[in-house]
Design a protein around this motif. Sequence first.
Motif, mmCIF file in Angstrom:
data_model
loop_
_atom_site.group_PDB
_atom_site.id
_atom_site.type_symbol
_atom_site.label_atom_id
_atom_site.label_comp_id
_atom_site.label_asym_id
_atom_site.label_seq_id
_atom_site.Cartn_x
_atom_site.Cartn_y
_atom_site.Cartn_z
ATOM 1 N N GLU B 149 -28.281 6.432 -40.572
ATOM 2 C CA GLU B 149 -27.954 7.167 -39.358
ATOM 3 C C GLU B 149 -28.619 6.505 -38.153
ATOM 4 O OE1 GLU B 149 -28.220 11.518 -39.555
ATOM 5 O OE2 GLU B 149 -28.371 11.298 -41.709
ATOM 6 N N VAL B 150 -28.020 6.699 -36.998
ATOM 7 C CA VAL B 150 -28.559 6.140 -35.767
ATOM 8 C C VAL B 150 -28.940 7.293 -34.838
ATOM 9 C CG1 VAL B 150 -28.059 4.782 -33.711
ATOM 10 C CG2 VAL B 150 -27.196 4.033 -35.933
ATOM 11 N N VAL B 151 -30.187 7.278 -34.389
ATOM 12 C CA VAL B 151 -30.658 8.270 -33.437
ATOM 13 C C VAL B 151 -30.565 7.662 -32.042
ATOM 14 C CG1 VAL B 151 -32.768 9.334 -32.558
ATOM 15 C CG2 VAL B 151 -32.193 9.550 -34.979
ATOM 16 N N LYS B 152 -29.974 8.403 -31.109
ATOM 17 C CA LYS B 152 -29.963 7.952 -29.712
ATOM 18 C C LYS B 152 -30.950 8.804 -28.936
ATOM 19 C CE LYS B 152 -25.339 6.028 -29.610
ATOM 20 N NZ LYS B 152 -24.189 5.710 -28.782
ATOM 21 N N ALA B 153 -31.769 8.149 -28.117
ATOM 22 C CA ALA B 153 -32.834 8.873 -27.418
ATOM 23 C C ALA B 153 -32.973 8.350 -25.997
ATOM 24 C CB ALA B 153 -34.149 8.706 -28.173
ATOM 25 N N HIS B 154 -33.608 9.128 -25.145
ATOM 26 C CA HIS B 154 -33.943 8.660 -23.806
ATOM 27 C C HIS B 154 -35.212 9.357 -23.324
ATOM 28 C CE1 HIS B 154 -31.790 11.989 -21.237
ATOM 29 N NE2 HIS B 154 -32.454 12.486 -22.244
ATOM 30 N N PHE B 155 -35.762 8.819 -22.251
ATOM 31 C CA PHE B 155 -36.950 9.427 -21.653
ATOM 32 C C PHE B 155 -36.536 10.478 -20.636
ATOM 33 C CE2 PHE B 155 -38.748 5.250 -22.910
ATOM 34 C CZ PHE B 155 -39.744 5.728 -23.730
ATOM 35 N N THR B 156 -37.325 11.541 -20.580
ATOM 36 C CA THR B 156 -37.018 12.602 -19.624
ATOM 37 C C THR B 156 -38.025 12.643 -18.479
ATOM 38 O OG1 THR B 156 -38.288 14.142 -20.989
ATOM 39 C CG2 THR B 156 -35.920 14.048 -21.373
#
Lengths: 272, 332
Positions: B149-156
């Motif tokens: 699986e691929v997790v997509k993330a970003h900074f908030t």
Amino acid sequence: MIAIGRDRERDREPMNIVVCVKQIPDPAEPGALSPDTHTLVRTGKLILDDSDRYGVEVGLQLAEQAGGDVICVSMAPGEEVSGLRSALAMGAARAILVSDDALGGTDALGTAKVLAAAIRTAEADLVIAATESTDGYTGTTPVQVAELLGLPSISFARKVVLDGSTVRADRQTESGYDEVEVGLPAVVTVTAGVVEPRYPSFKGIMAARSKPLDIVGLSDLGIDPAEVGPAGSRQEILSVVPAESRSAGEIVVDEGDGYQRIVAFLEELKVV
Amino acid sequence: MDRIWVVVEPVSGEPAGGELSPISLELLSGARELAGQVQAVTWGDAEALAGEAGAYGATTLWTAGDLGGGLPGPAVAAGIAGALGAVPPDEQPEAILVPHDYDGRDVAARLSVRLDRPVLTNVVGLEAGGSEGGDGALVSEHAVFGGAEVVKAHFTGAAPGLFVVRSKTFAASPGDGSPAEVRKLEVGDLGRTGEARIVANHVEAQEGPRLDQAPVVVSGGRGLGGAEGYAMVEELARLLGGAPGASRAIVDAGWVPYSHQVGQTGKTVKPTVYVAAGISGATQHLVGMKGSQHIVAINKDPEAPIFQIADLGIVGDVNQVLPKLIEALKQR
């Protein structure tokens, strides 16, 4: 800028070797992400991360040589102590667990802030950790701890030797290794395979039950809950999607001619 | 995305310096695609690196200078933090990319504390955030559960975001930029953090191509039965013009050095052909090699997970199959 540790003149006293350990879900069990929070599901019993057994072993060997104690420091939900008991059974003298409801969803930097605060209370001469955990693989926490404590660090050590108040380590590089040395107190991260971790003896397991294990919360360490947990992590998982999957190709049972199939496959690809 | 800074590394063990590591070139190439302006940060002899850094897209090459035997982590992190404090707001980078390797992770960890910013590590993909990212900030991809699986993330939070990027995430491709302008970082007083000193450097003899650049990789696992079985892996790799690799299990067991390890905790490889000999295919291992173009697996256990991603799977004993394969290739 010595943020922790004792005066060097007092080095005839027994050393305090702190080993950071992580208690993780059993890697043999299939992992899962929570559909709501996208964080790793941590239900069931947690065990001592296998890569931390190397750190505990290095700590025990150095403590035996130099005279001193191994103190394990960990952060885990639900006052989970079974992994710490494993480390105590190996020979650690005592353990500190930071457990607090506000810590769920804490990232690597938040974890480092918590561990650094706990390590300060242990008056560490040397801090040992694995290079990365087996469940999260972030691999930055120990050196973040070093920076927070104002300490030098040697990461990716595959051999660690103590010589008085100097630690010498063989540090992995892209092309081989460097011999690196630094005075105490310092932080060292060790690669798996650096030593052969001992198995707890029956006596060790029995003794572990009565060894001191302090459970502390954020308020005991003077940490603002806003710095940890999801608010402190300032990052967010947007989605979890299946990766582009590879499909299985041809599976052949070797009848003594399996090698010929490989040769033919390599020929087809013009590798031979 | 307007501005990205990239931490780039001189190739270690090069006495004269003058060359950036492969992952440095990959990160510069990727940053050039993502941002209008790319600046790089390094240490050592920056003048010798400015041409290459510029060709790959950096307009400025900041340097912490000669480290005097110190490790890069504390000095480079302090230097970047100092520079960010000095450059005007409209020149601040929105993201900083750091190589996911020994020195890179030290830099990222210390910089994270210096700036009080979180880090996203093990990045295997990076794109400008569209609908998902919301504000145009970068969205990172991370492989989890062995790459299933691929997790997509970003900074908030506030910029810059710190991304520690694995090798092979981007392809290295030179542009036509002129040499980068070299600027000195103010490292300042590191206190005790900079005290670790390299007293000796050991380069381990290596024949053939580098593991992470070889067109063919032959890796061995526990199925070899013992350290002596690894000689077959090395011989097969040599015959195929490739590099020998290893599973974490046999590295931990001490059969082969850590530098051979393929997987989450080791190298990421994407060769034309990957041969897994006696490797069951733990998720730890798969994440480091499933990007290979073609995969051949040999394992006794027909249920081994490695067969689920193999183009050709041989269910058999590596100690039977490999000697015959080596013999057949030698005859050619």
